[in-house]
Design an enzyme around this catalytic site. Sequence first.
Site, PDB file in Angstrom:
ATOM      1  N   PRO A 181      -3.867   0.469  18.686  1.00 49.57           N
ATOM      2  CA  PRO A 181      -3.675  -0.048  17.331  1.00 49.57           C
ATOM      3  C   PRO A 181      -3.808   0.979  16.210  1.00 49.57           C
ATOM      4  O   PRO A 181      -3.542   0.643  15.056  1.00 49.57           O
ATOM      5  CB  PRO A 181      -4.776  -1.109  17.217  1.00 49.57           C
ATOM      6  CG  PRO A 181      -5.852  -0.626  18.148  1.00 49.57           C
ATOM      7  CD  PRO A 181      -5.130   0.008  19.295  1.00 49.57           C
ATOM      8  N   TYR A 212       4.294   6.658   9.882  1.00 51.89           N
ATOM      9  CA  TYR A 212       3.443   5.510   9.603  1.00 51.89           C
ATOM     10  C   TYR A 212       4.218   4.435   8.839  1.00 51.89           C
ATOM     11  O   TYR A 212       4.137   3.248   9.159  1.00 51.89           O
ATOM     12  CB  TYR A 212       2.212   5.939   8.808  1.00 51.89           C
ATOM     13  CG  TYR A 212       1.099   4.901   8.808  1.00 51.89           C
ATOM     14  CD1 TYR A 212      -0.049   5.103   9.564  1.00 51.89           C
ATOM     15  CD2 TYR A 212       1.180   3.748   8.036  1.00 51.89           C
ATOM     16  CE1 TYR A 212      -1.082   4.169   9.586  1.00 51.89           C
ATOM     17  CE2 TYR A 212       0.162   2.810   8.042  1.00 51.89           C
ATOM     18  CZ  TYR A 212      -0.965   3.010   8.809  1.00 51.89           C
ATOM     19  OH  TYR A 212      -1.982   2.073   8.832  1.00 51.89           O
ATOM     20  N   LYS A 236       1.375   0.005  14.985  1.00 53.07           N
ATOM     21  CA  LYS A 236       2.757  -0.045  15.471  1.00 53.07           C
ATOM     22  C   LYS A 236       3.095  -1.237  16.354  1.00 53.07           C
ATOM     23  O   LYS A 236       4.268  -1.473  16.638  1.00 53.07           O
ATOM     24  CB  LYS A 236       3.078   1.244  16.245  1.00 53.07           C
ATOM     25  CG  LYS A 236       3.054   2.488  15.388  1.00 53.07           C
ATOM     26  CD  LYS A 236       4.035   2.371  14.254  1.00 53.07           C
ATOM     27  CE  LYS A 236       3.865   3.458  13.221  1.00 53.07           C
ATOM     28  NZ  LYS A 236       4.423   3.079  11.919  1.00 53.07           N
ATOM     29  N   HIS A 277       0.844  -1.191   0.000  1.00 50.55           N
ATOM     30  CA  HIS A 277       0.000   0.000   0.000  1.00 50.55           C
ATOM     31  C   HIS A 277       0.881   1.243   0.000  1.00 50.55           C
ATOM     32  O   HIS A 277       1.864   1.325   0.722  1.00 50.55           O
ATOM     33  CB  HIS A 277      -0.921   0.004   1.224  1.00 50.55           C
ATOM     34  CG  HIS A 277      -2.070  -0.945   1.099  1.00 50.55           C
ATOM     35  ND1 HIS A 277      -3.366  -0.533   0.895  1.00 50.55           N
ATOM     36  CD2 HIS A 277      -2.106  -2.304   1.112  1.00 50.55           C
ATOM     37  CE1 HIS A 277      -4.157  -1.585   0.802  1.00 50.55           C
ATOM     38  NE2 HIS A 277      -3.417  -2.675   0.936  1.00 50.55           N
ATOM     39  N   TYR A 321      -9.083   5.635   7.363  1.00 45.56           N
ATOM     40  CA  TYR A 321      -9.263   6.041   8.761  1.00 45.56           C
ATOM     41  C   TYR A 321     -10.287   7.161   8.775  1.00 45.56           C
ATOM     42  O   TYR A 321     -10.063   8.213   8.173  1.00 45.56           O
ATOM     43  CB  TYR A 321      -7.952   6.553   9.356  1.00 45.56           C
ATOM     44  CG  TYR A 321      -6.900   5.500   9.621  1.00 45.56           C
ATOM     45  CD1 TYR A 321      -6.699   5.012  10.917  1.00 45.56           C
ATOM     46  CD2 TYR A 321      -6.088   5.021   8.599  1.00 45.56           C
ATOM     47  CE1 TYR A 321      -5.712   4.076  11.179  1.00 45.56           C
ATOM     48  CE2 TYR A 321      -5.110   4.078   8.854  1.00 45.56           C
ATOM     49  CZ  TYR A 321      -4.926   3.604  10.141  1.00 45.56           C
ATOM     50  OH  TYR A 321      -3.946   2.676  10.394  1.00 45.56           O
TER      51      TYR A 321
END
Length: 420
Positions: free
Chosen positions: A315, A411, A319, A91, A224
């Site tokens: 979550p 990220y 990580k 991704h 998200y």
Amino acid sequence: MTNDESHGQGAQPAEAGARQSTQVAIIGAGPAGLLLGHILGQAGIDYRILEARDKAYVLGRIRAGVLEQDSVDLLAKFGLDADLKANGLTHHGIYLQHEGERHHIDFAELTGRTVTVYGQQALVHHLVAEHERLGSQLIFEATDVQPTQIESTHDGDRASLAYTAPNGERITLDCDYIIGADGYHGICRRTFPEGTLDVAERVYDFAWLGILADVAPSTDDLIYALHRDGFAMHSMRSSTVSRLYLQVSPDDDIANWSDERIWAALQTRLGTEGWTLTEGPITEKSILPMRSFVVSTLNYGRLYLVGDAGHIVPPTGAKGLNSAIADVALLAEALQAHYAGDDTGLEQYSDKALDRQWKVQHFSQWMTDMLHVHPADGSAEQSAFDFQRQLGQIRYVTSSHAAQVSLAEQYAGLPFVDAR
């Protein structure tokens, strides 16, 4: 910071039985313990992995599913990425959504790095299969594990532990080092002497309801979403299996959530004009409590902690698994250096791993606070302020190149080794 209430049990004497030896004893057959064993084995370091649960339980645990760039690279470096290459989904970024608006954060464009969606369950399956192919000392149903000697007072000292083998025999295992990869509820952290370990912790007043559904993902990258009803997320496990989450109360009961109610909430929170969330059969659902937890040190004597034994993150930033892999990368390098005559890495392991971990905690906290609706404290004005502040934050991130670079860098993952 307070002393961990589980401390102070100390090391208990081993029962009589067979006495065996290895160089490194690893407690826990999660991804951290399994991966560390593979790396040590390739370096010619003898090890044994002890796991209290049976094989079926270990293979059936459903956990995280996003690997940072360095996690993918580490698996490739040690030839452990065959299944990842076949089934992982690369991704290039994520979507941030608010008020029905969806914005793409392109990691590859911003930092040249990507993430890979690959379930922890699949990783464990592959690592276990490789251990079995190699004939590794991977022992399931090793119960009543107890470190019995972890002090390091003389150059000739060794560590030791005791455990009950699957056949009922009590074994004493001498070793140079014990590695606690046994998770938050494991014995290793509780073996630290009282007064040597403090913890910092935050328990969140919201949780995730997570589902697996046999339906192709409705998105190319993870979504998200901040919604007035609460957070929602669309992830995936493969091209045919979707993983989705809803923010719920931590004291909610999964029995309250029928499949129909779950899909209706997901449709509301993830909905945008011109986009359709495809529904399908739900095969697994559970409520996941959320907490942040970090110990003050990952080392006492000849005992070292990795992964959830020493730290837990919410979550939201993906990580947890990557933090465990980062610990393993650092500790494996330190152990190899030790057997080559250099103990600098072992001496610095805890400080370096925790330095990286606190940066990860900051990012996870930042993502979590930005995307979850905070429960009302009785003040409608305060709740309105919190939500509007979050909208301001997410609008800033989605409109600022600098903010997007920062998000993408964290990220996709901070460096594993020499993180300072």
